[in-house]
Design a protein around this motif. Structure first.
Motif, PDB file in Angstrom:
ATOM      1  N   LEU A 141       0.809  -1.223   0.000  1.00 49.11           N
ATOM      2  CA  LEU A 141       0.000   0.000   0.000  1.00 49.11           C
ATOM      3  C   LEU A 141       0.844   1.275   0.000  1.00 49.11           C
ATOM      4  CD1 LEU A 141      -2.918  -0.948   2.410  1.00 49.11           C
ATOM      5  CD2 LEU A 141      -2.938  -0.816  -0.092  1.00 49.11           C
ATOM      6  N   SER A 142       2.152   1.131  -0.071  1.00 51.57           N
ATOM      7  CA  SER A 142       3.020   2.310   0.015  1.00 51.57           C
ATOM      8  C   SER A 142       2.838   3.275  -1.158  1.00 51.57           C
ATOM      9  CB  SER A 142       4.490   1.890   0.135  1.00 51.57           C
ATOM     10  OG  SER A 142       4.917   1.240  -1.045  1.00 51.57           O
ATOM     11  N   GLY A 143       2.289   2.814  -2.255  1.00 52.39           N
ATOM     12  CA  GLY A 143       2.038   3.688  -3.405  1.00 52.39           C
ATOM     13  C   GLY A 143       0.642   4.270  -3.427  1.00 52.39           C
ATOM     14  N   ASN A 144      -0.119   4.055  -2.374  1.00 52.85           N
ATOM     15  CA  ASN A 144      -1.493   4.555  -2.288  1.00 52.85           C
ATOM     16  C   ASN A 144      -1.613   5.491  -1.094  1.00 52.85           C
ATOM     17  OD1 ASN A 144      -1.648   1.565  -3.354  1.00 52.85           O
ATOM     18  ND2 ASN A 144      -3.402   2.642  -4.178  1.00 52.85           N
ATOM     19  N   LEU A 145      -2.089   6.680  -1.336  1.00 57.40           N
ATOM     20  CA  LEU A 145      -2.261   7.656  -0.269  1.00 57.40           C
ATOM     21  C   LEU A 145      -3.733   7.879   0.028  1.00 57.40           C
ATOM     22  CD1 LEU A 145       0.303  10.397  -1.321  1.00 57.40           C
ATOM     23  CD2 LEU A 145       0.609   8.556   0.332  1.00 57.40           C
ATOM     24  N   CYS A 146      -4.048   7.996   1.310  1.00 57.68           N
ATOM     25  CA  CYS A 146      -5.386   8.349   1.750  1.00 57.68           C
ATOM     26  C   CYS A 146      -5.242   9.573   2.642  1.00 57.68           C
ATOM     27  CB  CYS A 146      -6.037   7.207   2.524  1.00 57.68           C
ATOM     28  SG  CYS A 146      -7.662   7.663   3.151  1.00 57.68           S
ATOM     29  N   ARG A 147      -6.013  10.585   2.349  1.00 59.04           N
ATOM     30  CA  ARG A 147      -5.931  11.820   3.127  1.00 59.04           C
ATOM     31  C   ARG A 147      -7.054  11.920   4.160  1.00 59.04           C
ATOM     32  NH1 ARG A 147      -4.048  12.834  -2.053  1.00 59.04           N
ATOM     33  NH2 ARG A 147      -2.045  13.871  -2.088  1.00 59.04           N
ATOM     34  N   CYS A 148      -7.931  10.926   4.214  1.00 57.01           N
ATOM     35  CA  CYS A 148      -9.118  11.049   5.069  1.00 57.01           C
ATOM     36  C   CYS A 148      -9.163  10.075   6.239  1.00 57.01           C
ATOM     37  CB  CYS A 148     -10.382  10.828   4.249  1.00 57.01           C
ATOM     38  SG  CYS A 148     -10.621  11.991   2.910  1.00 57.01           S
ATOM     39  N   THR A 149      -8.747   8.823   6.048  1.00 61.23           N
ATOM     40  CA  THR A 149      -9.112   7.786   7.013  1.00 61.23           C
ATOM     41  C   THR A 149      -8.153   7.573   8.165  1.00 61.23           C
ATOM     42  OG1 THR A 149      -7.966   6.004   5.862  1.00 61.23           O
ATOM     43  CG2 THR A 149     -10.263   6.447   5.222  1.00 61.23           C
ATOM     44  N   GLY A 150      -6.910   7.892   8.011  1.00 64.90           N
ATOM     45  CA  GLY A 150      -5.935   7.526   9.029  1.00 64.90           C
ATOM     46  C   GLY A 150      -5.518   6.073   8.903  1.00 64.90           C
ATOM     47  N   TYR A 151      -6.000   5.370   7.901  1.00 64.94           N
ATOM     48  CA  TYR A 151      -5.629   4.005   7.525  1.00 64.94           C
ATOM     49  C   TYR A 151      -6.163   2.915   8.438  1.00 64.94           C
ATOM     50  CZ  TYR A 151      -2.599   6.118   4.034  1.00 64.94           C
ATOM     51  OH  TYR A 151      -2.142   6.842   2.991  1.00 64.94           O
ATOM     52  N   GLY A 152      -6.781   3.235   9.564  1.00 59.60           N
ATOM     53  CA  GLY A 152      -7.298   2.193  10.459  1.00 59.60           C
ATOM     54  C   GLY A 152      -8.296   1.289   9.762  1.00 59.60           C
TER      55      GLY A 152
END
Length: 168
Positions: A141-152
Motif C-alpha cells: 500500500l506504500s504507493g497509495n495515499l489516503c488523506r481522510c481515514t488515518g488508515y485504520g
C-alpha cells in the motif's frame, strides 16, 4: 517551415491500441502521447479509476496490467498493447469482489476517492500472497495515499480480506 504550423504536423490519431480491458478485447485509435488513465476515463467511460496527482505518487489511478499494479497516469496507452488491464470495474464479477466486500464491511474508506486504487493494490497483493505479513501489507500500500481515514479502516479491511481468503 513550409507554411505548416507545428500543430498540423502532430498526428491526430495514432496506431491502433489492441489490448484486453476487464476481459473485453479493445481496439482503439489513440494519440501516441495519450496516457492509459485518459483512455480509460475519457474514451471508455471507466471512471472508477481516479485522476488525482497525475505524477504517480497517490495511487488513485491504480489498475492491474497483467496482474501487476501500475499507475494509469504514468502508463502510456501504447505500452498496453497486447496486455490485460483490469480496473476497479473489472473486479466485479456479478457481485462484489471479496476485497471490495471487506472494505465495505470494515469502513475502509471515508470520501472514497482513494478506495478504487487501494482495492486494486490489495487485490494484487492477495493474489500473489494470500497471507501477507503486516510489513508486506504496508509495502503493497506504500504507493497509495489516503488523506481522510488515518488508515485504520483500510488495514482492518485488508485483514478482513485475508481472513475471508482463509475461509474465516
Amino acid at each position: 517551415m513550409s507554411g505548416q504550423s507545428w500543430r498540423e504536423k502532430v498526428p491526430q490519431a495514432g496506431p491502433s491500441l489492441n489490448c484486453t480491458i476487464n476481459d473485453e478485447q479493445v481496439e482503439l485509435k489513440v494519440d501516441p502521447s495519450k496516457r492509459l488513465l485518459s483512455v480509460l476515463r475519457e474514451d471508455l467511460q471507466l471512471t472508477g479509476t481516479k485522476r488525482s496527482c497525475e505524477i504517480g505518487r497517490c495511487g488513485a489511478c491504480m489498475v492491474l496490467m497483467d496482474g501487476n499494479p501500475v499507475n494509469a497516469c504514468l502508463t502510456m496507452a501504447y505500452q498496453c498493447s497486447g496486455k490485460h488491464i483490469t480496473t476497479i470495474e473489472g473486479l466485479d464479477r456479478g457481485g462484489l469482489h471479496p476485497v471490495q466486500q471487506a472494505f465495505l464491511e470494515e469502513g475502509g474508506y471515508q470520501c472514497g476517492y482513494c478506495t478504487p486504487g487501494m482495492i486494486v493494490s490489495v487485490t494484487a497483493l492477495l493474489t500473489d500472497n494470500p497471507s501477507p505479513t503486516a510489513a508486506e501489507v504496508e509495502e503493497a500500500l506504500s504507493g497509495n495515499l489516503c488523506r481522510c481515514t488515518g488508515y485504520g479502516g483500510i488495514l482492518r479491511a485488508v485483514q478482513r480480506a485475508i481472513d475471508m481468503g482463509r475461509g474465516e
